[in-house]
Design an enzyme around this catalytic site. Structure first.
Site, PDB file in Angstrom:
ATOM      1  N   ARG A 127       6.101  -0.699  -4.092  1.00  0.00           N
ATOM      2  CA  ARG A 127       5.720  -1.412  -2.868  1.00  0.00           C
ATOM      3  C   ARG A 127       4.737  -2.549  -3.151  1.00  0.00           C
ATOM      4  O   ARG A 127       4.534  -3.402  -2.315  1.00  0.00           O
ATOM      5  CB  ARG A 127       5.077  -0.420  -1.877  1.00  0.00           C
ATOM      6  CG  ARG A 127       6.024   0.650  -1.401  1.00  0.00           C
ATOM      7  CD  ARG A 127       5.283   1.809  -0.776  1.00  0.00           C
ATOM      8  NE  ARG A 127       4.697   1.471   0.504  1.00  0.00           N
ATOM      9  CZ  ARG A 127       5.281   1.684   1.672  1.00  0.00           C
ATOM     10  NH1 ARG A 127       6.470   2.216   1.717  1.00  0.00           N
ATOM     11  NH2 ARG A 127       4.687   1.365   2.784  1.00  0.00           N
ATOM     12  N   LYS A 156       6.839  -4.862  -1.647  1.00  0.00           N
ATOM     13  CA  LYS A 156       8.234  -4.622  -1.281  1.00  0.00           C
ATOM     14  C   LYS A 156       8.405  -4.529   0.224  1.00  0.00           C
ATOM     15  O   LYS A 156       9.304  -5.134   0.781  1.00  0.00           O
ATOM     16  CB  LYS A 156       8.737  -3.329  -1.942  1.00  0.00           C
ATOM     17  CG  LYS A 156      10.205  -3.024  -1.650  1.00  0.00           C
ATOM     18  CD  LYS A 156      11.101  -4.075  -2.245  1.00  0.00           C
ATOM     19  CE  LYS A 156      12.560  -3.823  -1.979  1.00  0.00           C
ATOM     20  NZ  LYS A 156      13.353  -5.054  -2.212  1.00  0.00           N
ATOM     21  N   HIS A 216      15.360 -38.408   1.855  1.00  0.00           N
ATOM     22  CA  HIS A 216      14.351 -38.633   2.892  1.00  0.00           C
ATOM     23  C   HIS A 216      12.947 -38.265   2.414  1.00  0.00           C
ATOM     24  O   HIS A 216      12.043 -38.091   3.229  1.00  0.00           O
ATOM     25  CB  HIS A 216      14.714 -37.832   4.144  1.00  0.00           C
ATOM     26  CG  HIS A 216      16.009 -38.285   4.752  1.00  0.00           C
ATOM     27  ND1 HIS A 216      16.146 -39.490   5.393  1.00  0.00           N
ATOM     28  CD2 HIS A 216      17.239 -37.707   4.756  1.00  0.00           C
ATOM     29  CE1 HIS A 216      17.403 -39.637   5.789  1.00  0.00           C
ATOM     30  NE2 HIS A 216      18.084 -38.562   5.403  1.00  0.00           N
ATOM     31  N   LYS A 270      14.085 -16.607  -5.194  1.00  0.00           N
ATOM     32  CA  LYS A 270      14.130 -15.689  -6.338  1.00  0.00           C
ATOM     33  C   LYS A 270      13.325 -16.265  -7.496  1.00  0.00           C
ATOM     34  O   LYS A 270      12.561 -15.562  -8.145  1.00  0.00           O
ATOM     35  CB  LYS A 270      15.575 -15.451  -6.821  1.00  0.00           C
ATOM     36  CG  LYS A 270      16.443 -14.625  -5.925  1.00  0.00           C
ATOM     37  CD  LYS A 270      16.201 -13.134  -6.021  1.00  0.00           C
ATOM     38  CE  LYS A 270      15.328 -12.595  -4.947  1.00  0.00           C
ATOM     39  NZ  LYS A 270      15.697 -12.600  -3.598  1.00  0.00           N
ATOM     40  N   GLU A 303       9.462 -16.188  -6.686  1.00  0.00           N
ATOM     41  CA  GLU A 303       8.760 -14.914  -6.611  1.00  0.00           C
ATOM     42  C   GLU A 303       8.702 -14.174  -7.932  1.00  0.00           C
ATOM     43  O   GLU A 303       7.718 -13.507  -8.201  1.00  0.00           O
ATOM     44  CB  GLU A 303       9.283 -14.021  -5.476  1.00  0.00           C
ATOM     45  CG  GLU A 303      10.702 -13.555  -5.589  1.00  0.00           C
ATOM     46  CD  GLU A 303      11.125 -12.718  -4.377  1.00  0.00           C
ATOM     47  OE1 GLU A 303      12.330 -12.594  -4.156  1.00  0.00           O
ATOM     48  OE2 GLU A 303      10.267 -12.169  -3.668  1.00  0.00           O
ATOM     49  N   TRP A 351      -2.994  -2.730  -1.532  1.00  0.00           N
ATOM     50  CA  TRP A 351      -2.621  -4.151  -1.627  1.00  0.00           C
ATOM     51  C   TRP A 351      -3.634  -4.880  -0.767  1.00  0.00           C
ATOM     52  O   TRP A 351      -3.650  -4.735   0.449  1.00  0.00           O
ATOM     53  CB  TRP A 351      -1.196  -4.331  -1.112  1.00  0.00           C
ATOM     54  CG  TRP A 351      -0.619  -5.693  -1.317  1.00  0.00           C
ATOM     55  CD1 TRP A 351       0.020  -6.146  -2.434  1.00  0.00           C
ATOM     56  CD2 TRP A 351      -0.580  -6.769  -0.367  1.00  0.00           C
ATOM     57  NE1 TRP A 351       0.435  -7.439  -2.244  1.00  0.00           N
ATOM     58  CE2 TRP A 351       0.078  -7.852  -0.993  1.00  0.00           C
ATOM     59  CE3 TRP A 351      -1.050  -6.933   0.933  1.00  0.00           C
ATOM     60  CZ2 TRP A 351       0.290  -9.071  -0.357  1.00  0.00           C
ATOM     61  CZ3 TRP A 351      -0.846  -8.155   1.570  1.00  0.00           C
ATOM     62  CH2 TRP A 351      -0.172  -9.203   0.919  1.00  0.00           C
ATOM     63  N   ASN A 371      -3.046   2.555   5.400  1.00  0.00           N
ATOM     64  CA  ASN A 371      -2.151   1.388   5.256  1.00  0.00           C
ATOM     65  C   ASN A 371      -2.190   0.629   6.569  1.00  0.00           C
ATOM     66  O   ASN A 371      -2.238   1.245   7.628  1.00  0.00           O
ATOM     67  CB  ASN A 371      -0.700   1.818   5.032  1.00  0.00           C
ATOM     68  CG  ASN A 371      -0.477   2.393   3.659  1.00  0.00           C
ATOM     69  OD1 ASN A 371      -1.391   2.449   2.850  1.00  0.00           O
ATOM     70  ND2 ASN A 371       0.751   2.832   3.408  1.00  0.00           N
ATOM     71  N   GLY A 372      -2.062  -0.698   6.500  1.00  0.00           N
ATOM     72  CA  GLY A 372      -2.023  -1.491   7.733  1.00  0.00           C
ATOM     73  C   GLY A 372      -3.278  -2.338   7.879  1.00  0.00           C
ATOM     74  O   GLY A 372      -4.032  -2.533   6.920  1.00  0.00           O
ATOM     75  N   GLU A 394      17.771 -19.163  -1.031  1.00  0.00           N
ATOM     76  CA  GLU A 394      17.605 -17.829  -1.604  1.00  0.00           C
ATOM     77  C   GLU A 394      17.407 -17.918  -3.124  1.00  0.00           C
ATOM     78  O   GLU A 394      16.596 -17.192  -3.701  1.00  0.00           O
ATOM     79  CB  GLU A 394      18.814 -16.950  -1.232  1.00  0.00           C
ATOM     80  CG  GLU A 394      18.818 -15.550  -1.797  1.00  0.00           C
ATOM     81  CD  GLU A 394      17.622 -14.685  -1.374  1.00  0.00           C
ATOM     82  OE1 GLU A 394      16.851 -15.083  -0.492  1.00  0.00           O
ATOM     83  OE2 GLU A 394      17.472 -13.614  -1.990  1.00  0.00           O
ATOM     84  N   CYS A 401       0.842  -1.205   0.000  1.00  0.00           N
ATOM     85  CA  CYS A 401       0.000   0.000   0.000  1.00  0.00           C
ATOM     86  C   CYS A 401       0.880   1.259   0.000  1.00  0.00           C
ATOM     87  O   CYS A 401       1.941   1.267   0.605  1.00  0.00           O
ATOM     88  CB  CYS A 401      -0.932   0.085   1.198  1.00  0.00           C
ATOM     89  SG  CYS A 401      -2.120  -1.242   1.319  1.00  0.00           S
TER      90      CYS A 401
HETATM   91  C1  AGP Z   1      12.913 -11.220  -1.157  1.00  0.00           C
HETATM   92  O1  AGP Z   1      13.195 -11.136  -2.486  1.00  0.00           O
HETATM   93  C2  AGP Z   1      11.638 -10.756  -0.703  1.00  0.00           C
HETATM   94  N1  AGP Z   1      10.889 -10.016  -1.538  1.00  0.00           N
HETATM   95  C3  AGP Z   1      11.280 -10.893   0.750  1.00  0.00           C
HETATM   96  O2  AGP Z   1      11.480 -12.216   1.109  1.00  0.00           O
HETATM   97  C4  AGP Z   1      12.016  -9.960   1.743  1.00  0.00           C
HETATM   98  O3  AGP Z   1      13.355 -10.319   1.840  1.00  0.00           O
HETATM   99  C5  AGP Z   1      11.295 -10.021   3.103  1.00  0.00           C
HETATM  100  O4  AGP Z   1       9.978  -9.602   2.933  1.00  0.00           O
HETATM  101  C6  AGP Z   1      11.984  -9.212   4.156  1.00  0.00           C
HETATM  102  O5  AGP Z   1      12.054  -7.865   3.804  1.00  0.00           O
HETATM  103  P1  AGP Z   1      12.954  -6.848   4.617  1.00  0.00           P
HETATM  104  O6  AGP Z   1      14.386  -7.237   4.392  1.00  0.00           O
HETATM  105  O7  AGP Z   1      12.615  -5.516   4.042  1.00  0.00           O
HETATM  106  O8  AGP Z   1      12.568  -6.983   6.058  1.00  0.00           O
END
Ligand code: AGP
Length: 600
Positions: free
Chosen positions: A27, A595, A495, A476, A479, A78, A104-105, A472, A2
């Site tokens: 965001r 974001k 396993h 990537k 997402e 959002w 927001n929130g 990680e 948002c």
């Molecule tokens: C990673 O690519 C993400 N979009 C997400 O996992 C991100 O790292 C997570 O939301 C934490 O965000 P921050 O580092 O701003 O706390």
């Protein structure tokens, strides 16, 4: 997650609002809208234009139904309560249409309040928690004298997290802003005042900004800002001059922010290496908290702290840790890792750790963010603004900050000798160049992505620090390219997950840890025997051995094991990116993601 933009005193409020929302679109959002104070005196009214979908849709709505005014509020939503529809888009109004609210929130007691208000005769048009706020303010306006009192009374009955901006026809020269656990910045312009949920939206208008604190209510007019603290006492919040440039938050010649941010990683590392370390004595025990990529970086941090400084540590997913009842953290340093500094779960976990007796420090990128303000010591990441939802330079600077802190604390507590420390300085000095080398091979990533555009599943495997890289890398892929990508500690395959391996599976094996490579090679053999295609990522010095095992081998410059996570993630980011581009995905703003995740 948002975005909020508000302005008082603009020549063309709509232009300022839409432009501000554009700067906040990174965001993540799925609907957008504006409310503008139109007409004069007896004819004054609030005009709303809002729509599900993109800001371009809002712009075309506005060009078909233009509206003019000098005061307005805008929002990118959002969805949390109710689907992304025109009706659920903000701003929301009360029944009279005399006031408009953006938020927001999450209002956590929304359901109870909604029922109460409905019983009192208030009619709801949307499914949002925000509409509850609009009706509450309206109700209290009926009972009290002014918007300030009505807003205060509303804040007294709502619980949860919020950044709110309200405008009201009978107080036409001002807007009100309030925050709790959700950021809000006020911009001080020439004859104009602004409110936004993040600094980039305000930079085209002013560099003078004032950051609201939890519990604050602010009245913004064109000439002044008055702030009341949580006890409703007028207070002074010192304004700041923001030094960084808008260009740092623009794409430049790159087609996407993610492309730009991947390329910036070596420079960001060099910047962080030249910056001072946070001042904090070597702790005796650490608990890391973070989410998503920050959690993966913390996993690396745990290993580095143990190896280089002999400091025991735990890593906790912030959303889990915040509800851990039996936690005693006396004598522990809680290290929150967060690029945005606004992740609601991480902030709550840090607060929880403090309540449980921990001292609090943070590794953060965004200056003046909530987590940075909550921590007693901050290690800045120096990554510069990160706009793409998928973190790249944020992740690598987190890794580097953790490596530097581990070395510093190891030196301080005597675990590292002076000569080891000097040797490490030399290694770190080489890092930006090594990263440049590992970043270079775009064409290869493109070719590989073209050949593997839609595997049924992608497994990322690795051991030790390579397991964090695998996690990680898989994140990537998930997402931004929406592929079914999962990461496993390589030894875990047998396993269970190996049951999924058939000839249409792609396995990315991360083999950069010297003492574990031979073990991962055994796992490569197991998946090859079941028909998977394997891409192995290894150091140059292991290339020959891996060539005999994998279908394709990508090499990385040789560096100490502890440095390899910083190099190994670079080709995986690029591979995820090229795959996403080929699959036509929206890389900077992937579906359903935001974001900065400011809700629980
Ligand atoms: C990673 O690519 C993400 N979009 C997400 O996992 C991100 O790292 C997570 O939301 C934490 O965000 P921050 O580092 O701003 O706390």
């Amino acid at each position: 997650m948002c975005g909020i933009m508000g302005v008082v005193g603009a020549d063309d409020a709509v232009r300022v609002l839409v432009d501000g929302l554009q700067h906040l679109s990174y965001r993540g959002y799925d609907a957008a809208g504006v409310a503008v104070m139109a007409g004069r005196d007896g004819q004054r009214r609030i005009e709303i234009r809002k729509t599900a979908g993109t800001l371009d849709k809002l712009k075309s709505l506005l060009s078909g139904q233009p509206v003019n005014g000098r005061i307005g509020i805008g929002h990118t939503r959002w969805a949390t309560h109710g689907a992304p529809t025109d009706c659920n888009a903000h701003p929301h109004t009360d029944k009279s249409g005399k006031l408009a609210v953006v938020h927001n929130g999450i209002i956590e007691n929304e359901r109870v309040l909604r029922q109460k208000l409905a019983a009192e005769g208030f009619e709801f048009r949307s499914q949002t928690d925000t509409e509850v706020v609009a009706h509450l303010v309206s109700k209290y306006l009926g009972e009290t004298c002014d918007l300030h009192c009505a807003l205060r009374k509303t804040l007294d009955v709502i619980s949860g997290a919020y950044a709110l901006v309200v405008m009201y026809i009978d107080e036409p020269d001002r807007i009100y802003a309030a925050r709790k656990d959700s950021p809000l910045v006020i911009g001080l312009g020439q004859g104009a005042g602004y409110v936004a949920s993040d600094i980039p939206a305000l930079l085209p208008h002013t560099r003078e900004m004032l950051l609201l604190e939890d519990g604050d209510v602010a009245r913004v007019t064109g000439d002044e800002v008055i702030v009341w603290d949580r006890n409703d006492n007028i207070t002074v919040r010192q304004s700041k001059t923001i030094m960084w440039d808008q260009e740092a938050a623009d794409k430049g010649e790159h087609t996407t922010f993610m492309d730009k941010e991947m390329d910036e990683q070596a420079d960001a590392a060099a910047r962080l290496l030249a910056a001072p370390l946070m001042r904090h004595e070597a702790p005796s025990r650490v608990v890391f908290v973070g989410c998503g990529s920050a959690y993966h970086a913390s996993m690396v941090g745990r290993e580095l702290l143990g190896r280089l400084a002999g400091i025991p540590s735990d890593v906790m997913i912030a959303s889990e840790m915040r509800y851990e009842p039996e936690l005693s953290l006396e004598g522990t340093l809680c290290l929150a890792v967060s690029q945005s500094g606004e992740t609601a779960d991480t902030l709550a976990a840090l607060r929880q750790a403090k309540r449980r007796g921990a001292s609090a420090a943070a590794i953060v990128n965004a200056q003046d963010s909530s987590i940075a303000r909550e921590a007693e010591a901050v290690q800045w990441m120096h990554a510069g603004p990160e706009i793409a939802v998928a973190t790249t330079k944020g992740y690598t600077t987190q890794l580097l900050a953790l490596l530097r802190l581990s070395l510093e604390w190891g030196r301080a507590n005597g675990r590292l000798s002076a000569s080891d420390a000097r040797e490490w300085e030399g290694e770190l000095g080489k890092l930006p160049e090594l990263m440049r080398g590992a970043l270079a091979d775009r064409e290869r990533a493109e070719r590989f992505a073209t050949a593997h555009i839609a595997p049924r599943l992608v497994f990322f495997i690795g051991r030790g620090l390579d397991y964090a890289t695998a996690l990680e890398g898989a994140l990537k892929f998930k997402e931004i390219s929406y592929l079914n990508a999962e990461a496993y500690a390589a030894g875990e395959l047998k396993h269970g997950p190996i049951a999924l391996i058939e000839s249409d599976a792609l396995v990315v094996a991360v083999c950069t840890q010297s003492r574990l490579t031979a073990k991962t090679v055994s796992n490569i053999r197991e998946v090859k025997a079941r028909g998977a295609r394997v891409l192995a990522l290894c150091r140059e010095s292991d290339e020959a051995g891996l060539r005999a095992e994998a279908d394709e081998v990508w090499t990385l410059p040789d560096a100490p094991d502890e440095v390899m996570p910083l190099l190994a993630i670079l080709p995986l980011q690029r591979l995820a990116y090229e795959t996403a581009i080929l699959r036509g995905c929206s890389v900077d703003k992937p579906r359903n993601l935001a974001k900065s995740v400011t809700v629980e």
